[in-house]
Structure formats: C-alpha cells, structure tokens
Design a protein around this motif. Structure first.
Motif, PDB file in Angstrom:
ATOM      1  N   ARG A  57     -19.208  17.335  -1.833  1.00 54.55           N
ATOM      2  CA  ARG A  57     -19.634  16.169  -1.051  1.00 54.55           C
ATOM      3  C   ARG A  57     -20.554  15.254  -1.871  1.00 54.55           C
ATOM      4  O   ARG A  57     -21.191  15.696  -2.815  1.00 54.55           O
ATOM      5  N   ASP A  58     -20.609  13.963  -1.446  1.00 62.09           N
ATOM      6  CA  ASP A  58     -21.493  12.992  -2.116  1.00 62.09           C
ATOM      7  C   ASP A  58     -22.931  13.405  -1.960  1.00 62.09           C
ATOM      8  O   ASP A  58     -23.364  13.895  -0.899  1.00 62.09           O
ATOM      9  N   GLY A  59     -23.723  13.212  -3.010  1.00 62.05           N
ATOM     10  CA  GLY A  59     -25.143  13.536  -2.954  1.00 62.05           C
ATOM     11  C   GLY A  59     -25.931  12.476  -2.196  1.00 62.05           C
ATOM     12  O   GLY A  59     -25.409  11.428  -1.795  1.00 62.05           O
ATOM     13  N   ARG A  60     -27.192  12.696  -2.022  1.00 60.05           N
ATOM     14  CA  ARG A  60     -28.064  11.738  -1.337  1.00 60.05           C
ATOM     15  C   ARG A  60     -28.324  10.508  -2.220  1.00 60.05           C
ATOM     16  O   ARG A  60     -28.256  10.571  -3.434  1.00 60.05           O
ATOM     17  N   ASP A  61     -28.649   9.377  -1.523  1.00 62.80           N
ATOM     18  CA  ASP A  61     -28.951   8.148  -2.257  1.00 62.80           C
ATOM     19  C   ASP A  61     -30.203   8.313  -3.090  1.00 62.80           C
ATOM     20  O   ASP A  61     -31.191   8.926  -2.649  1.00 62.80           O
TER      21      ASP A  61
END
Length: 233
Positions: free
Chosen positions: A36-40
C-alpha cells in the motif's frame, strides 16, 4: 495454479534443507504483491522565485536605461477650482504715492434751438437741431431727447417764439412733469417755462407738443430748449 506451485515449493524446501545443510542457496523467491501507499511526507522548503514572463509567455528581460525625453504633450483640461485658502497676514503699509491732480466734478449742460420753420409733429419729441452748447453730447439732436448721464437735480427751461397758440408738455420718459400753454391771437410773442427736477441715470427729458403746436424757428426769433445740472447725487 500459481498458488498450488507456491504451496509445493514451501513443503519441499524444508525437507531438502534437513537432508543436507551444506547445499547451495536456493533460487530467489517470486516478488510479492505491491504494498500500500505510504503516508504523505512533510512539506518541502520553498523554492527560488521563477523567471518573470510577459503575456506571450516570453521571459522578461532586465530593466533597461531610461529613454530620452519625449515631445511636450498638449495641455490638458483645466481642473475644478480649489477651495479658497486661509486669509493671509496683513502686509506692511506701502509708500505714499505721488501727488495727483484734483478730480473734475461731473457736469452736464445743453442749449439747443429749433432749426426749421416747420411746425413739430404732435405727440413726438420736439427735435432741436441747432446746437449752442451740448456737453458730452447728452442731448440727441436726432431724437430730441436729453439722456441723463450724471444722476442729480437739473433745471430745464424753454423759450419759444410763437405767432399763435402753443401748448408744450415737459416729459420725463413716459411721465408728464408739467404743461405750459400760451394763447395768442395772431401776434408774435415769446413764451417760456422751466422746471427743476431730479433725473436718474438713463432717463430722458424732452418737450412734446399738443394739438396747439405753433412753434417755429427762424433767424428773427429762435425757440430754445436748455438744461443744466444743479447738483449731482
């Protein structure tokens, strides 16, 4: 099918390792599924200002040197008047002027005679055309009227040479000041009348005959009308 293959490999690898721990390393495993995409992340630092561009997208150059002065333009329209400023301080008295000459008081006088043997018309000003005195041309020989230039009190008088009845009215504009009548029966006579009256600027004074208008002018007997200023206002 792919899942079954993974299961067989997972069962076979432990057995092989148990039989001989000195075997060579196995083949790399198959890459796993994408995570999954990481945090901003945190905002980055502010960058340097970019180059200015004009309306066409072209880069703006550096400011050039001032050009030469242009021609003088036309004068613009006048603006609205400004408000009055505060009153200034009183100035110092000026030096005395040079002595002047005394003023000349206003004067007015005329003396004119009837210059024709024709009988004057009824209801009109008698035109005295022979001039003896006429200061500033206040008496008009064309209209037969004296027009006031200097307001004040005047004295007007007439002397008429007649051979028959004569009635004259002394007029101030359209107002009758006085009426003078003399009735003779075919005899040559001289009649006269006078009046002191106040006259305002621009008013007219004149003589006007009635139906009795036997008033003539000739070298043996003039008919004269005179007036002069007694006191100015």
């Amino acid at each position: 099918m792919f899942c079954c293959l993974l299961l067989l490999l997972s069962l076979a690898v432990p057995n092989l390792l148990a039989q001989d721990s000195c075997l060579l390393p196995g083949m790399p495993g198959i890459p796993g599924l994408p995570g999954r995409d990481g945090r901003d992340g945190l905002p980055g630092e502010k960058g340097e200002p970019g180059s200015s561009r004009d309306a066409g997208g072209r880069l703006k150059g550096e400011t050039g040197d001032p050009g030469p002065d242009g021609f003088t333009g036309k004068r613009g329209a006048s603006g609205d008047p400004g408000q009055a400023g505060a009153q200034g301080m009183k100035g110092q008295p000026g030096e005395p002027g040079e002595p002047g000459e005394g003023g000349v008081p206003d004067t007015a006088a005329f003396s004119v005679a009837l210059g024709t043997t024709e009988i004057p018309d009824i209801g009109t000003a008698v035109r005295f055309t022979k001039v003896f005195t006429n200061l500033h041309d206040d008496y008009n020989t064309q209209s037969g009227r004296f027009r006031c230039r200097v307001p004040g009190t005047y004295y007007f008088v007439y002397h008429a040479s007649i051979t028959d009845n004569l009635c004259l009215k002394m007029m101030l504009n359209d107002t009758q000041l006085a009426s003078f009548c003399d009735h003779r029966s075919k005899r040559r006579q001289v009649t006269s009348g006078g009046l002191a009256v106040h006259v305002d600027l621009g008013q007219d004074v004149f003589l006007e005959p009635t139906e009795h208008r036997n008033m003539r002018g000739h070298r043996f007997g003039y008919s004269v009308f005179s007036g002069f200023l007694l006191q100015a206002d």
